[in-house]
Design an enzyme around this catalytic site. Sequence first.
Site, PDB file in Angstrom:
ATOM      1  N   ASP A  61       0.869  -1.189   0.000  1.00  0.00           N
ATOM      2  CA  ASP A  61       0.000   0.000   0.000  1.00  0.00           C
ATOM      3  C   ASP A  61       0.901   1.234   0.000  1.00  0.00           C
ATOM      4  O   ASP A  61       1.060   1.899   1.015  1.00  0.00           O
ATOM      5  CB  ASP A  61      -0.909  -0.028   1.233  1.00  0.00           C
ATOM      6  N   THR A  82       6.877   2.839   0.342  1.00  0.00           N
ATOM      7  CA  THR A  82       7.699   3.999   0.684  1.00  0.00           C
ATOM      8  C   THR A  82       7.169   5.251  -0.009  1.00  0.00           C
ATOM      9  O   THR A  82       6.905   5.227  -1.217  1.00  0.00           O
ATOM     10  CB  THR A  82       9.165   3.743   0.260  1.00  0.00           C
ATOM     11  N   ASN A 107      10.999  -7.571  -7.580  1.00  0.00           N
ATOM     12  CA  ASN A 107      10.470  -6.269  -7.969  1.00  0.00           C
ATOM     13  C   ASN A 107      11.589  -5.268  -8.154  1.00  0.00           C
ATOM     14  O   ASN A 107      12.601  -5.300  -7.452  1.00  0.00           O
ATOM     15  CB  ASN A 107       9.421  -5.773  -6.956  1.00  0.00           C
ATOM     16  N   PHE A 111      10.267   2.865  -6.085  1.00  0.00           N
ATOM     17  CA  PHE A 111       9.553   3.880  -5.282  1.00  0.00           C
ATOM     18  C   PHE A 111       8.538   4.653  -6.120  1.00  0.00           C
ATOM     19  O   PHE A 111       8.478   5.889  -6.070  1.00  0.00           O
ATOM     20  CB  PHE A 111      10.528   4.883  -4.651  1.00  0.00           C
ATOM     21  N   ASN A 136       6.395   4.741   5.970  1.00  0.00           N
ATOM     22  CA  ASN A 136       7.750   4.412   5.527  1.00  0.00           C
ATOM     23  C   ASN A 136       8.193   5.480   4.530  1.00  0.00           C
ATOM     24  O   ASN A 136       7.496   5.740   3.544  1.00  0.00           O
ATOM     25  CB  ASN A 136       7.679   3.009   4.902  1.00  0.00           C
ATOM     26  N   ASN A 167      13.608   4.109   5.362  1.00  0.00           N
ATOM     27  CA  ASN A 167      13.969   3.006   4.464  1.00  0.00           C
ATOM     28  C   ASN A 167      15.204   3.385   3.655  1.00  0.00           C
ATOM     29  O   ASN A 167      15.124   4.208   2.755  1.00  0.00           O
ATOM     30  CB  ASN A 167      12.790   2.693   3.535  1.00  0.00           C
ATOM     31  N   SER A 170      16.127  -0.166  -0.027  1.00  0.00           N
ATOM     32  CA  SER A 170      15.593  -0.603  -1.319  1.00  0.00           C
ATOM     33  C   SER A 170      16.741  -0.731  -2.311  1.00  0.00           C
ATOM     34  O   SER A 170      17.556   0.187  -2.437  1.00  0.00           O
ATOM     35  CB  SER A 170      14.581   0.400  -1.853  1.00  0.00           C
ATOM     36  N   ASN A 172      16.330  -0.649  -5.445  1.00  0.00           N
ATOM     37  CA  ASN A 172      15.862  -0.138  -6.731  1.00  0.00           C
ATOM     38  C   ASN A 172      16.023   1.358  -6.925  1.00  0.00           C
ATOM     39  O   ASN A 172      15.576   1.904  -7.928  1.00  0.00           O
ATOM     40  CB  ASN A 172      14.402  -0.549  -6.939  1.00  0.00           C
ATOM     41  N   THR A 173      16.612   2.034  -5.954  1.00  0.00           N
ATOM     42  CA  THR A 173      16.986   3.433  -6.128  1.00  0.00           C
ATOM     43  C   THR A 173      18.513   3.445  -6.074  1.00  0.00           C
ATOM     44  O   THR A 173      19.091   3.189  -5.012  1.00  0.00           O
ATOM     45  CB  THR A 173      16.376   4.313  -5.019  1.00  0.00           C
ATOM     46  N   LYS A 207      14.900   0.491   8.493  1.00  0.00           N
ATOM     47  CA  LYS A 207      14.746  -0.772   7.748  1.00  0.00           C
ATOM     48  C   LYS A 207      16.008  -1.068   6.953  1.00  0.00           C
ATOM     49  O   LYS A 207      16.440  -0.235   6.141  1.00  0.00           O
ATOM     50  CB  LYS A 207      13.540  -0.679   6.816  1.00  0.00           C
ATOM     51  N   ASN A 236      14.624  -5.901   4.237  1.00  0.00           N
ATOM     52  CA  ASN A 236      14.081  -5.598   2.916  1.00  0.00           C
ATOM     53  C   ASN A 236      14.369  -6.779   1.961  1.00  0.00           C
ATOM     54  O   ASN A 236      14.820  -7.839   2.407  1.00  0.00           O
ATOM     55  CB  ASN A 236      14.716  -4.287   2.410  1.00  0.00           C
ATOM     56  N   THR A 237      14.167  -6.589   0.693  1.00  0.00           N
ATOM     57  CA  THR A 237      14.427  -7.635  -0.308  1.00  0.00           C
ATOM     58  C   THR A 237      15.940  -7.825  -0.495  1.00  0.00           C
ATOM     59  O   THR A 237      16.735  -6.960  -0.122  1.00  0.00           O
ATOM     60  CB  THR A 237      13.800  -7.237  -1.653  1.00  0.00           C
ATOM     61  N   GLY A 257       9.997 -13.266  -0.557  1.00  0.00           N
ATOM     62  CA  GLY A 257       9.263 -14.517  -0.479  1.00  0.00           C
ATOM     63  C   GLY A 257      10.145 -15.664  -0.017  1.00  0.00           C
ATOM     64  O   GLY A 257      11.209 -15.446   0.578  1.00  0.00           O
ATOM     65  N   GLY A 286      10.099 -13.668   3.718  1.00  0.00           N
ATOM     66  CA  GLY A 286       9.758 -15.066   3.501  1.00  0.00           C
ATOM     67  C   GLY A 286       8.856 -15.691   4.534  1.00  0.00           C
ATOM     68  O   GLY A 286       8.735 -16.912   4.585  1.00  0.00           O
ATOM     69  N   SER A 308       5.079 -10.900   0.383  1.00  0.00           N
ATOM     70  CA  SER A 308       5.045 -11.848  -0.744  1.00  0.00           C
ATOM     71  C   SER A 308       4.118 -13.029  -0.505  1.00  0.00           C
ATOM     72  O   SER A 308       3.416 -13.470  -1.439  1.00  0.00           O
ATOM     73  CB  SER A 308       6.455 -12.360  -1.038  1.00  0.00           C
TER      74      SER A 308
HETATM   75  C1  LIG Z   1       6.444  -5.515  -4.900  1.00  0.00           C
HETATM   76  C2  LIG Z   1       7.184  -5.127  -3.656  1.00  0.00           C
HETATM   77  C3  LIG Z   1       7.363  -3.777  -3.377  1.00  0.00           C
HETATM   78  C4  LIG Z   1       8.031  -3.394  -2.218  1.00  0.00           C
HETATM   79  N1  LIG Z   1       8.172  -2.066  -1.949  1.00  0.00           N
HETATM   80  C5  LIG Z   1       8.758  -1.687  -0.788  1.00  0.00           C
HETATM   81  C6  LIG Z   1       8.839  -0.312  -0.455  1.00  0.00           C
HETATM   82  O1  LIG Z   1       8.360   0.572  -1.174  1.00  0.00           O
HETATM   83  N2  LIG Z   1       9.463   0.010   0.701  1.00  0.00           N
HETATM   84  C7  LIG Z   1       9.993  -0.932   1.551  1.00  0.00           C
HETATM   85  O2  LIG Z   1      10.519  -0.574   2.599  1.00  0.00           O
HETATM   86  N3  LIG Z   1       9.907  -2.242   1.251  1.00  0.00           N
HETATM   87  C8  LIG Z   1       9.302  -2.639   0.121  1.00  0.00           C
HETATM   88  N4  LIG Z   1       9.205  -3.971  -0.173  1.00  0.00           N
HETATM   89  C9  LIG Z   1       9.847  -4.969   0.734  1.00  0.00           C
HETATM   90  C10 LIG Z   1       8.849  -5.583   1.726  1.00  0.00           C
HETATM   91  O3  LIG Z   1       8.335  -4.596   2.578  1.00  0.00           O
HETATM   92  C11 LIG Z   1       9.529  -6.686   2.564  1.00  0.00           C
HETATM   93  O4  LIG Z   1      10.536  -6.105   3.359  1.00  0.00           O
HETATM   94  C12 LIG Z   1      10.158  -7.790   1.716  1.00  0.00           C
HETATM   95  O5  LIG Z   1       9.356  -8.064   0.590  1.00  0.00           O
HETATM   96  C13 LIG Z   1      10.365  -9.082   2.496  1.00  0.00           C
HETATM   97  O6  LIG Z   1       9.144  -9.603   2.954  1.00  0.00           O
HETATM   98  P1  LIG Z   1       8.311 -10.752   2.178  1.00  0.00           P
HETATM   99  O7  LIG Z   1       9.278 -11.851   1.830  1.00  0.00           O
HETATM  100  O8  LIG Z   1       7.241 -11.162   3.129  1.00  0.00           O
HETATM  101  O9  LIG Z   1       7.749 -10.101   0.963  1.00  0.00           O
HETATM  102  C14 LIG Z   1       8.543  -4.382  -1.325  1.00  0.00           C
HETATM  103  C15 LIG Z   1       8.344  -5.735  -1.616  1.00  0.00           C
HETATM  104  C16 LIG Z   1       7.668  -6.121  -2.758  1.00  0.00           C
HETATM  105  C17 LIG Z   1       7.457  -7.594  -3.031  1.00  0.00           C
END
Ligand SMILES: Cc1cc2nc3c(=O)[nH]c(=O)nc-3n(C[C@H](O)[C@H](O)[C@H](O)COP(=O)(O)O)c2cc1C
Length: 348
Positions: A61, A82, A107, A111, A136, A167, A170, A172-173, A207, A236-237, A257, A286, A308
């Site tokens: 969200d 974020t 992903n 942002f 966030n 945060n 990420s 991706n930035t 984070k 984070n990822t 995941g 995960g 995920s």
């Molecule tokens: C599609 C996607 C978008 C995400 N966007 C953000 C983000 O904007 N900011 C953030 O702090 N983490 C973001 N995350 C990371 C998640 O908040 C989480 O830390 C990460 O996916 C690990 O949890 P999970 O394995 O349950 O998904 C994103 C993850 C996914 C899958």
Amino acid sequence: MLYSLTRPLIFRLEAEKAHNLALSAMALLPAGTPAAPDPMLRCCIAGIDFPGPVGLAAGFDKDGLIAHKMHHFGFGFAEIGTLTPLPQSGNPRPRLFRLSDERAVINRMGFNNQGQIAASRRIASMRREGRVIGLNIGANKDSTDRIADYVSGVRTMAPLADYLTINISSPNTPGLRTLQGREALNELLRAVTAARSADVAAPIFLKVAPDLAPADIDDIARCVIDHRIDALIVSNTTISRPPMRSPLAGEAGGLSGAPLHDLALTRLRDFRAALGPELPLIGAGGIATADQAYARIRAGASLVQLYSAMVFEGPGIAARINKGLKALLRRDGLSNISQAVGMDAPRP
Ligand SMILES: Cc1cc2nc3c(=O)[nH]c(=O)nc-3n(C[C@H](O)[C@H](O)[C@H](O)COP(=O)(O)O)c2cc1C
């Protein structure tokens, strides 16, 4: 049940379209009034009364459309964002990939969000009683002063936040994760804690990424303690790629995941060891079952977050984990989730 019936249809859609459809469907729900918190699951962390330990992780969200409705599914809290100071469109599509066989997501959204001003109007009008909503914040891709972006984010969003998440993890930035280095992190945390005014004392969470070497972990732990950060979200990822069969495994971006599970659990243990038992940790990465949530809590997390697993199991996953957690607490003769925190962590 409903989700398992509709999932084949949803999975025929391109992943980001499916995500937007899920958000639109959830937006139709009434805000409602959360049920009274379960005495076994409610817990107080960083001065906040959480109705339950299972939260919606950031990224689902991003703009604050449905966070206040997630209690319907059993989520005890939800994190919006974020959010960056200015709106931005993110990376070109496609940028979201489902790896169904691996129960994983990659992903590189970058942002994408409508910006803090638009979100703050929406969040200000949300029903909030009985809910915990974290905000966030991040930096714009084109920002020439990233620390200034976080400072303005704290000023804009703190009045609306039960907690704020900084945060810096990420992937991706480009360059964002360099803020995890010792000097940059010291400067950032000094600036954001100074920006939090005495009358708007929202707790600040940080984070972090899972892709950290032991020396990075020690540096981050030192900074977090020195600047009195209220909690750490791990993690984070990942930009790493454990062996996976899916042809999408080579897509650039952050992996989340099931394949992130073991790495995120290891990092949580690392931070528990580096920080000692006091500072609250929030485990993410995960988590898909009550056993996994409980293991993360026993390893030292006070709360968990997921994203995920919801893609594959539907939003009812939170209520299922809550039910399983209560059974595990009863098995272990515990009356509240906070008694399980750190049970498996080595004593200092
Ligand atoms: C599609 C996607 C978008 C995400 N966007 C953000 C983000 O904007 N900011 C953030 O702090 N983490 C973001 N995350 C990371 C998640 O908040 C989480 O830390 C990460 O996916 C690990 O949890 P999970 O394995 O349950 O998904 C994103 C993850 C996914 C899958």
